[in-house]
Design a protein around this motif. Structure first.
Motif, mmCIF file in Angstrom:
data_model
loop_
_atom_site.group_PDB
_atom_site.id
_atom_site.type_symbol
_atom_site.label_atom_id
_atom_site.label_comp_id
_atom_site.label_asym_id
_atom_site.label_seq_id
_atom_site.Cartn_x
_atom_site.Cartn_y
_atom_site.Cartn_z
ATOM 1 N N THR A 15 -81.853 -3.236 4.808
ATOM 2 C CA THR A 15 -83.115 -2.775 4.545
ATOM 3 C C THR A 15 -83.283 -1.198 4.302
ATOM 4 N N LEU A 16 -82.332 -0.619 5.198
ATOM 5 C CA LEU A 16 -82.034 0.952 5.154
ATOM 6 C C LEU A 16 -81.795 1.132 3.558
ATOM 7 N N ALA A 17 -80.775 0.640 3.294
ATOM 8 C CA ALA A 17 -80.122 0.932 1.956
ATOM 9 C C ALA A 17 -81.294 0.748 0.854
ATOM 10 N N GLY A 18 -82.276 -0.435 0.944
ATOM 11 C CA GLY A 18 -83.281 -0.694 -0.132
ATOM 12 C C GLY A 18 -84.103 0.640 0.027
ATOM 13 N N SER A 197 -89.711 -6.392 15.934
ATOM 14 C CA SER A 197 -90.279 -5.405 14.808
ATOM 15 C C SER A 197 -89.769 -5.906 13.465
ATOM 16 N N GLN A 198 -90.173 -5.648 12.457
ATOM 17 C CA GLN A 198 -89.861 -5.894 11.080
ATOM 18 C C GLN A 198 -88.781 -4.635 10.716
ATOM 19 N N PRO A 199 -87.555 -5.140 10.156
ATOM 20 C CA PRO A 199 -86.767 -3.906 9.608
ATOM 21 C C PRO A 199 -87.255 -3.007 8.788
ATOM 22 N N ALA A 200 -88.290 -3.451 8.089
ATOM 23 C CA ALA A 200 -88.851 -2.798 7.003
ATOM 24 C C ALA A 200 -89.741 -1.235 7.598
ATOM 25 N N ASP A 201 -90.286 -2.036 8.617
ATOM 26 C CA ASP A 201 -91.225 -0.929 9.213
ATOM 27 C C ASP A 201 -90.250 0.452 9.793
ATOM 28 N N ILE A 202 -89.265 -0.121 10.487
ATOM 29 C CA ILE A 202 -88.202 0.812 10.936
ATOM 30 C C ILE A 202 -87.553 1.617 10.017
ATOM 31 N N ALA A 203 -87.328 1.029 8.779
ATOM 32 C CA ALA A 203 -86.419 1.621 7.788
ATOM 33 C C ALA A 203 -87.114 2.762 7.247
ATOM 34 N N ARG A 204 -88.620 2.621 7.073
ATOM 35 C CA ARG A 204 -89.521 3.456 6.394
ATOM 36 C C ARG A 204 -89.624 4.676 7.146
ATOM 37 N N VAL A 205 -89.714 4.446 8.566
ATOM 38 C CA VAL A 205 -89.727 5.848 9.539
ATOM 39 C C VAL A 205 -88.453 6.500 9.640
ATOM 40 N N ALA A 208 -88.033 8.388 6.044
ATOM 41 C CA ALA A 208 -88.830 9.370 6.046
ATOM 42 C C ALA A 208 -88.449 10.825 6.907
ATOM 43 N N ARG A 209 -87.885 10.519 7.944
ATOM 44 C CA ARG A 209 -87.499 11.704 8.826
ATOM 45 C C ARG A 209 -86.002 12.229 8.401
ATOM 46 N N LEU A 210 -85.315 11.915 7.519
ATOM 47 C CA LEU A 210 -84.038 12.202 7.205
ATOM 48 C C LEU A 210 -84.261 13.632 6.968
ATOM 49 N N GLY A 211 -83.191 14.589 7.391
ATOM 50 C CA GLY A 211 -83.091 15.906 7.237
ATOM 51 C C GLY A 211 -84.125 16.711 8.024
ATOM 52 N N ALA A 216 -84.214 12.482 19.646
ATOM 53 C CA ALA A 216 -83.926 11.162 20.104
ATOM 54 C C ALA A 216 -85.195 10.417 20.440
ATOM 55 N N HIS A 217 -85.352 9.303 19.502
ATOM 56 C CA HIS A 217 -86.852 8.585 20.050
ATOM 57 C C HIS A 217 -86.537 6.914 20.051
ATOM 58 N N HIS A 218 -87.246 6.370 20.915
ATOM 59 C CA HIS A 218 -87.515 5.018 20.968
ATOM 60 C C HIS A 218 -88.269 4.527 19.826
ATOM 61 N N LEU A 219 -87.880 3.552 19.382
ATOM 62 C CA LEU A 219 -88.592 2.915 17.979
ATOM 63 C C LEU A 219 -88.464 1.407 17.994
ATOM 64 N N PRO A 220 -89.519 0.792 18.057
ATOM 65 C CA PRO A 220 -91.325 1.240 18.292
ATOM 66 C C PRO A 220 -91.349 1.962 19.427
ATOM 67 N N ARG A 221 -92.304 2.846 19.403
ATOM 68 C CA ARG A 221 -92.431 3.746 20.433
ATOM 69 C C ARG A 221 -92.706 3.246 21.749
ATOM 70 N N GLN A 222 -93.476 1.939 21.739
ATOM 71 C CA GLN A 222 -93.830 1.563 23.173
ATOM 72 C C GLN A 222 -92.260 1.083 24.037
#
Length: 243
Positions: A15-18, A197-205, A208-211, A216-222
């Motif tokens: 999903t990240l590759a996509g 969680s859906q991998p697509a939701d994680i991949a978008r985050v 988007a934050r690259l660079g 260090a974050h938990h994902l999803p935030r809860q």
């Protein structure tokens, strides 16, 4: 520029590759199954008109995965980011595993990320690039389940801190995501404490934050709150928890 995704043929890695391809990044995709890699690469090239290279690599048996990946980068545009969404767990990962099984889990979950980061650091420093590590909620506190997997994932926290302590914020972006349960083939049919969680939701985050700095974050935030509560349970209560 080229982004390396290790574990790219399935789950979050695919999903990240996509998502990276959708945003126009050139890719080097690394996974164990060459047939799956070729299928993913062909699909991304057709849909997004980008350059996609592949490398078949068995992380459980490869003594120097970093050298293999660095060699595969020769002739490609400069490396801008390394994403390591690799991880394998076992249902019988308690205190009954053989030494060979322990070695396999450590090779994939810890040795491979460490070796790959070490090998590619010079290129990433040259480009002021990003290293993205993926931990797990399983490492928040040790239990009698996921013993080796959680130990390896907790060690990634130390790798993250070592990278941040060594490199200035503008010299290398170091990011660690401690993930909760994902809806992949590894969790299919499992009874989970929270919805996957859906991998697509994680991949978008993540993409988007690259660079965009080091953190260090938990994902999803809860899951950050869940980890905080787990660590603060009195030992007398935590010891009796078998969930």
């Amino acid at each position: 520029m080229t982004v390396v995704v290790v574990g790219a043929s399935s789950g979050l890695g695919r999903t990240l590759a996509g998502e990276l391809a959708r945003r126009g990044h050139g890719l080097l995709l690394v996974a164990s199954d060459l047939r799956d890699l070729h299928a993913v690469a062909a699909d991304l090239q057709v849909r997004h008109d980008i350059t996609v290279s592949t490398l078949a690599l068995d992380l459980a048996g490869e003594p120097d995965p970093g050298a293999r990946i660095r060699a595969a980068l020769v002739g490609l545009p400069a490396l801008s980011a390394l994403l390591l969404p690799v991880g394998v767990s076992r249902g019988d990962d308690d205190f009954s595993l053989s030494a060979a099984r322990i070695g396999e889990l450590l090779a994939i979950n810890l040795h491979a990320p460490l070796a790959i980061v070490h090998a590619l650091l010079p290129d990433l420093r040259d480009s002021r690039g990003s290293v993205v590590l993926f931990g797990s909620i399983a490492s928040a506190r040790g239990r009698g389940r996921n013993v080796v997997y959680a130990s390896a994932k907790r060690a990634l926290d130390c790798l993250y801190e070592s990278l941040r302590q060594t490199h200035a914020p503008d010299a290398l972006h170091v990011q660690l995501y401690r993930l909760g349960f994902l809806a992949t083939n590894l969790t299919y049919g499992m009874k989970l404490p929270l919805a996957a969680s859906q991998p697509a939701d994680i991949a978008r985050v993540v993409v988007a934050r690259l660079g965009k700095g080091s953190f260090a974050h938990h994902l999803p935030r809860q899951y950050g709150l869940i980890a905080w509560l787990m660590r603060r349970l009195p030992w007398s209560l935590y010891r009796r928890w078998r969930g």
